[in-house]
Design a protein around this motif. Sequence first.
Motif, PDB file in Angstrom:
ATOM      1  N   ILE A   1       0.876  -1.178   0.000  1.00 23.89           N
ATOM      2  CA  ILE A   1       0.000   0.000   0.000  1.00 23.89           C
ATOM      3  C   ILE A   1       0.905   1.217   0.000  1.00 23.89           C
ATOM      4  N   ASP A   2       0.753   2.039  -1.044  1.00 30.52           N
ATOM      5  CA  ASP A   2       1.653   3.190  -1.191  1.00 30.52           C
ATOM      6  C   ASP A   2       1.220   4.352  -0.297  1.00 30.52           C
ATOM      7  N   GLU A   3       1.973   5.443  -0.365  1.00 28.58           N
ATOM      8  CA  GLU A   3       1.746   6.608   0.501  1.00 28.58           C
ATOM      9  C   GLU A   3       0.403   7.292   0.227  1.00 28.58           C
ATOM     10  N   GLU A   4      -0.164   7.049  -0.943  1.00 26.75           N
ATOM     11  CA  GLU A   4      -1.468   7.631  -1.286  1.00 26.75           C
ATOM     12  C   GLU A   4      -2.632   6.712  -0.905  1.00 26.75           C
ATOM     13  N   GLY A   5      -2.306   5.541  -0.369  1.00 29.18           N
ATOM     14  CA  GLY A   5      -3.331   4.590   0.040  1.00 29.18           C
ATOM     15  C   GLY A   5      -3.745   3.605  -1.044  1.00 29.18           C
ATOM     16  N   TYR A   6      -3.061   3.619  -2.200  1.00 27.33           N
ATOM     17  CA  TYR A   6      -3.375   2.675  -3.274  1.00 27.33           C
ATOM     18  C   TYR A   6      -2.776   1.308  -2.959  1.00 27.33           C
TER      19      TYR A   6
END
Length: 135
Positions: free
Chosen positions: A61-66
Amino acid sequence: MADIDWFVKTMKRTFNKEVVRDEVSFESYDFYHEDIDDLLIPADHLKKLPNPLNLEAIMYIDEEGYEWILGVVEEDGTRRKLYEVWIKNGEQLAYEMYVDLFHQKQNRLTNKSRTVITSYSYIYRQILLLSRAKY
């Protein structure tokens, strides 16, 4: 783990995403075809894969929440990659069917082998004919 290292490098190279290795998770499960969702592996792709199959999932899960998921099906015993799918937030981004590539390569090798064998057989017959003609 080599699979996670490859995932981190591929995320950077392909999707320009910096991935924190320690935040990547890995799971591996055996599934029968009827238990697999079409989003993960479409039915027409499943037909070419073993049943049951082992699916390795690498998630991040990336920093943007994806949520990023890499699903890989490997051949039992050899760990040869048969199928790869990339999913972002429940949407399939890309897939690669290595089974087709492997069979195409095998067919090309088999055809080359047949050509070589046929060539050797032809040469051998010619030598036999020439040797009989001299005597």
